[in-house]
Design a protein around this motif. Structure first.
Motif, PDB file in Angstrom:
ATOM      1  N   GLU A 125       0.811  -1.210   0.000  1.00 10.89           N
ATOM      2  CA  GLU A 125       0.000   0.000   0.000  1.00 10.89           C
ATOM      3  C   GLU A 125       0.845   1.260   0.000  1.00 10.89           C
ATOM      4  O   GLU A 125       0.351   2.340  -0.286  1.00 10.89           O
ATOM      5  CB  GLU A 125      -0.924   0.017   1.201  1.00 10.89           C
ATOM      6  CG  GLU A 125      -0.226   0.172   2.534  1.00 10.89           C
ATOM      7  CD  GLU A 125      -1.221   0.231   3.679  1.00 10.89           C
ATOM      8  OE1 GLU A 125      -1.057   1.078   4.556  1.00 10.89           O
ATOM      9  OE2 GLU A 125      -2.172  -0.581   3.669  1.00 10.89           O
ATOM     10  N   SER A 126       2.144   1.180   0.304  1.00  8.38           N
ATOM     11  CA  SER A 126       3.010   2.355   0.288  1.00  8.38           C
ATOM     12  C   SER A 126       3.722   2.548  -1.043  1.00  8.38           C
ATOM     13  O   SER A 126       4.458   3.519  -1.211  1.00  8.38           O
ATOM     14  CB  SER A 126       4.065   2.254   1.412  1.00  8.38           C
ATOM     15  OG  SER A 126       3.448   2.239   2.681  1.00  8.38           O
ATOM     16  N   SER A 127       3.521   1.660  -1.994  1.00  6.29           N
ATOM     17  CA  SER A 127       4.254   1.739  -3.250  1.00  6.29           C
ATOM     18  C   SER A 127       3.918   2.991  -4.044  1.00  6.29           C
ATOM     19  O   SER A 127       4.723   3.456  -4.850  1.00  6.29           O
ATOM     20  CB  SER A 127       3.978   0.493  -4.099  1.00  6.29           C
ATOM     21  OG  SER A 127       2.603   0.403  -4.428  1.00  6.29           O
ATOM     22  N   TRP A 128       2.727   3.564  -3.823  1.00  3.69           N
ATOM     23  CA  TRP A 128       2.359   4.778  -4.556  1.00  3.69           C
ATOM     24  C   TRP A 128       3.300   5.938  -4.248  1.00  3.69           C
ATOM     25  O   TRP A 128       3.450   6.865  -5.053  1.00  3.69           O
ATOM     26  CB  TRP A 128       0.921   5.190  -4.236  1.00  3.69           C
ATOM     27  CG  TRP A 128       0.674   5.556  -2.804  1.00  3.69           C
ATOM     28  CD1 TRP A 128       0.239   4.717  -1.817  1.00  3.69           C
ATOM     29  CD2 TRP A 128       0.856   6.828  -2.187  1.00  3.69           C
ATOM     30  NE1 TRP A 128       0.134   5.395  -0.624  1.00  3.69           N
ATOM     31  CE2 TRP A 128       0.500   6.688  -0.827  1.00  3.69           C
ATOM     32  CE3 TRP A 128       1.265   8.074  -2.652  1.00  3.69           C
ATOM     33  CZ2 TRP A 128       0.557   7.739   0.076  1.00  3.69           C
ATOM     34  CZ3 TRP A 128       1.326   9.132  -1.748  1.00  3.69           C
ATOM     35  CH2 TRP A 128       0.972   8.956  -0.409  1.00  3.69           C
ATOM     36  N   ARG A 129       3.970   5.892  -3.111  1.00  4.40           N
ATOM     37  CA  ARG A 129       4.881   6.975  -2.751  1.00  4.40           C
ATOM     38  C   ARG A 129       6.075   7.055  -3.691  1.00  4.40           C
ATOM     39  O   ARG A 129       6.772   8.074  -3.738  1.00  4.40           O
ATOM     40  CB  ARG A 129       5.362   6.798  -1.305  1.00  4.40           C
ATOM     41  CG  ARG A 129       4.232   6.829  -0.287  1.00  4.40           C
ATOM     42  CD  ARG A 129       4.754   6.638   1.123  1.00  4.40           C
ATOM     43  NE  ARG A 129       3.665   6.477   2.066  1.00  4.40           N
ATOM     44  CZ  ARG A 129       3.031   7.490   2.661  1.00  4.40           C
ATOM     45  NH1 ARG A 129       3.398   8.724   2.401  1.00  4.40           N
ATOM     46  NH2 ARG A 129       2.050   7.251   3.515  1.00  4.40           N
ATOM     47  N   PHE A 130       6.346   5.993  -4.450  1.00  5.09           N
ATOM     48  CA  PHE A 130       7.443   5.993  -5.409  1.00  5.09           C
ATOM     49  C   PHE A 130       6.965   6.245  -6.832  1.00  5.09           C
ATOM     50  O   PHE A 130       7.733   6.127  -7.770  1.00  5.09           O
ATOM     51  CB  PHE A 130       8.213   4.666  -5.330  1.00  5.09           C
ATOM     52  CG  PHE A 130       9.155   4.631  -4.174  1.00  5.09           C
ATOM     53  CD1 PHE A 130      10.464   5.044  -4.322  1.00  5.09           C
ATOM     54  CD2 PHE A 130       8.726   4.227  -2.932  1.00  5.09           C
ATOM     55  CE1 PHE A 130      11.330   5.048  -3.249  1.00  5.09           C
ATOM     56  CE2 PHE A 130       9.597   4.218  -1.846  1.00  5.09           C
ATOM     57  CZ  PHE A 130      10.899   4.625  -2.010  1.00  5.09           C
ATOM     58  N   ASP A 131       5.723   6.601  -7.003  1.00  3.15           N
ATOM     59  CA  ASP A 131       5.172   6.900  -8.320  1.00  3.15           C
ATOM     60  C   ASP A 131       4.820   8.382  -8.360  1.00  3.15           C
ATOM     61  O   ASP A 131       3.857   8.812  -7.734  1.00  3.15           O
ATOM     62  CB  ASP A 131       3.923   6.046  -8.565  1.00  3.15           C
ATOM     63  CG  ASP A 131       3.317   6.286  -9.940  1.00  3.15           C
ATOM     64  OD1 ASP A 131       3.808   7.180 -10.665  1.00  3.15           O
ATOM     65  OD2 ASP A 131       2.344   5.593 -10.290  1.00  3.15           O
ATOM     66  N   PRO A 132       5.599   9.211  -9.096  1.00  2.34           N
ATOM     67  CA  PRO A 132       5.307  10.646  -9.129  1.00  2.34           C
ATOM     68  C   PRO A 132       3.897  10.969  -9.599  1.00  2.34           C
ATOM     69  O   PRO A 132       3.354  12.020  -9.270  1.00  2.34           O
ATOM     70  CB  PRO A 132       6.354  11.191 -10.109  1.00  2.34           C
ATOM     71  CG  PRO A 132       7.463  10.195 -10.070  1.00  2.34           C
ATOM     72  CD  PRO A 132       6.788   8.872  -9.878  1.00  2.34           C
ATOM     73  N   LYS A 133       3.286  10.073 -10.366  1.00  4.82           N
ATOM     74  CA  LYS A 133       1.923  10.314 -10.844  1.00  4.82           C
ATOM     75  C   LYS A 133       0.894  10.196  -9.722  1.00  4.82           C
ATOM     76  O   LYS A 133      -0.243  10.628  -9.882  1.00  4.82           O
ATOM     77  CB  LYS A 133       1.578   9.332 -11.964  1.00  4.82           C
ATOM     78  CG  LYS A 133       2.413   9.520 -13.222  1.00  4.82           C
ATOM     79  CD  LYS A 133       2.032   8.514 -14.290  1.00  4.82           C
ATOM     80  CE  LYS A 133       2.870   8.702 -15.547  1.00  4.82           C
ATOM     81  NZ  LYS A 133       2.508   7.710 -16.590  1.00  4.82           N
ATOM     82  N   MET A 134       1.300   9.612  -8.590  1.00  2.80           N
ATOM     83  CA  MET A 134       0.386   9.462  -7.462  1.00  2.80           C
ATOM     84  C   MET A 134       0.830  10.255  -6.238  1.00  2.80           C
ATOM     85  O   MET A 134       0.011  10.769  -5.489  1.00  2.80           O
ATOM     86  CB  MET A 134       0.261   7.986  -7.070  1.00  2.80           C
ATOM     87  CG  MET A 134      -0.529   7.151  -8.059  1.00  2.80           C
ATOM     88  SD  MET A 134      -2.254   7.686  -8.164  1.00  2.80           S
ATOM     89  CE  MET A 134      -2.844   7.209  -6.546  1.00  2.80           C
ATOM     90  N   SER A 135       2.132  10.385  -6.034  1.00  2.33           N
ATOM     91  CA  SER A 135       2.623  10.973  -4.789  1.00  2.33           C
ATOM     92  C   SER A 135       2.689  12.490  -4.830  1.00  2.33           C
ATOM     93  O   SER A 135       2.540  13.148  -3.809  1.00  2.33           O
ATOM     94  CB  SER A 135       4.011  10.427  -4.455  1.00  2.33           C
ATOM     95  OG  SER A 135       4.969  10.934  -5.373  1.00  2.33           O
ATOM     96  N   GLY A 136       2.960  13.053  -6.003  1.00  5.36           N
ATOM     97  CA  GLY A 136       3.154  14.492  -6.077  1.00  5.36           C
ATOM     98  C   GLY A 136       4.470  14.927  -5.472  1.00  5.36           C
ATOM     99  O   GLY A 136       4.676  16.099  -5.179  1.00  5.36           O
ATOM    100  N   GLY A 137       5.408  14.014  -5.306  1.00  4.19           N
ATOM    101  CA  GLY A 137       6.709  14.328  -4.734  1.00  4.19           C
ATOM    102  C   GLY A 137       7.222  13.178  -3.900  1.00  4.19           C
ATOM    103  O   GLY A 137       6.600  12.136  -3.797  1.00  4.19           O
ATOM    104  N   GLY A 138       8.370  13.378  -3.310  1.00  3.60           N
ATOM    105  CA  GLY A 138       8.968  12.338  -2.489  1.00  3.60           C
ATOM    106  C   GLY A 138       9.000  12.726  -1.035  1.00  3.60           C
ATOM    107  O   GLY A 138       7.977  13.036  -0.421  1.00  3.60           O
ATOM    108  N   LEU A 139      10.200  12.783  -0.456  1.00  9.26           N
ATOM    109  CA  LEU A 139      10.341  13.053   0.967  1.00  9.26           C
ATOM    110  C   LEU A 139       9.774  14.415   1.347  1.00  9.26           C
ATOM    111  O   LEU A 139       9.120  14.566   2.375  1.00  9.26           O
ATOM    112  CB  LEU A 139      11.824  12.977   1.342  1.00  9.26           C
ATOM    113  CG  LEU A 139      12.146  13.163   2.819  1.00  9.26           C
ATOM    114  CD1 LEU A 139      11.698  11.956   3.611  1.00  9.26           C
ATOM    115  CD2 LEU A 139      13.643  13.388   3.020  1.00  9.26           C
TER     116      LEU A 139
END
Length: 334
Positions: free
Chosen positions: A173-187
């Motif tokens: 469920e946390s994999s979206w954080r590595f997809d710029p199309k879903m996360s809108g950024g990283g750290l």
């Protein structure tokens, strides 16, 4: 809103939602009436857990608008960042208050739209900046406001943690954080949002301009950010975020003409300078959860921990940091 039963809908049924729901259901006058998640099995699992707690299962939806058909008093939005804006706007249009995990949105125009609509509808939007409830930061803010270390001359803010390794290990469920199309950024847009909000909230100053650099990994997410910020009153601040550390760190240092305040998420120290010993200020754990504060705000018993208006300033600074890193230029906050 009075002390009557609060009917709440939940959007996004992952780990964050499970934590918030557990807290919300400690209030006997809260009823979760619906849950929604694009992965229906995830929504069904949360609904089953809620049924065990409140004796009645909420309705399950795999589409957000179905949740609004339940006409909840408030909606908790715990979905990936890029979904926050549309879901918050739809909930407000439906007449529901909103409790949204940080960030409020991924750009300042969308965040301003949420603020404007909530104000026009006279609805609450509370944002999950729970670090404002940390006694060490509350005390640091109070001492700065009382001029305890003299005129403020410099602020340093740093956060480090094994974010990259942790997210890769968790997957799922946390994999979206590595997809710029879903996360809108990283750290920066994720856990870094807490540090940015803490910097602005404790000092009580708006950011005016910023220069930043970032380190990135495929597929384009930032994992390291360094920035120099000019705050109101021409106070310089430095911001450092690292997601590749082996350990964790969260700290702010406030340098005044008469001393220094050092604050972490759990410790407060005052260095009066002049060779005097550093004073450790004992602070208890947080007295309440952000969920309890939000419920009280919905009942007219106090302000939310962080309003959308406050969170807008955090979004503006985060966006300016990212813009400066991309362009290689100083970015004014507009």
């Amino acid at each position: 809103m009075s002390n009557s039963l609060l009917r709440i809908g939940v959007a996004g049924c992952g780990q964050a939602a499970r934590i918030h729901v557990e807290r919300l259901l400690t209030d006997p006058d809260v009823r979760i009436v619906g849950v929604a998640d694009a992965v229906r099995e995830t929504a069904e699992a949360l609904a089953a857990a809620i049924a065990d707690r409140q004796g009645e299962a909420p309705e399950v939806f795999d589409e957000f608008r179905g949740l609004l058909d339940q006409r909840p008093d408030a909606v908790g939005i715990f979905t990936p960042h890029l979904l926050h804006y549309r879901q918050a706007m739809d909930a407000l249009q439906a007449g529901a208050h909103v409790f949204i995990e940080k960030p409020l949105s991924t750009n300042s125009q969308e965040a301003a739209d949420i603020v404007s609509l909530a104000r026009g509808r006279r609805l609450h939007v509370a944002v999950g900046h729970q670090y404002r409830l940390r006694p060490s930061l509350i005390e640091a803010r109070a001492r700065l406001a009382a001029d305890a270390v003299g005129p403020l001359r410099l602020v340093t803010a740093a956060m480090a943690e094994p974010w990259l390794a942790r997210q890769r290990e968790q997957g799922g469920e946390s994999s979206w954080r590595f997809d710029p199309k879903m996360s809108g950024g990283g750290l920066l847009a994720d856990v870094g949002d807490h540090l940015i909000d803490a910097l602005l909230w404790t000092t009580g100053r708006r950011a005016l301009e910023v220069f930043a650099v970032q380190g990135r990994v495929d597929p384009g997410l930032d994992v390291v950010t360094a920035a120099t910020i000019r705050l109101e009153g021409d106070v310089p601040a430095t911001l450092a975020l690292s997601g590749v550390s082996r350990g964790s760190l969260f700290e702010l240092n406030f340098f005044g003409e008469r001393g220094r305040i050092h604050a972490t998420d759990s410790i407060l120290e005052i260095d009066p300078g002049g060779g005097s010993p550093v004073q450790r200020v004992e602070t208890p754990g947080p007295a309440t959860s952000i969920d309890a504060v939000v419920l009280a705000a919905l009942r007219g018993q106090g302000p939310p921990c962080c309003s959308a208006e406050d969170a807008l300033e955090t979004v503006r600074l985060s966006e300016a940091v990212a813009r400066s890193a991309v362009t290689g230029r100083v970015a004014p906050l507009v």
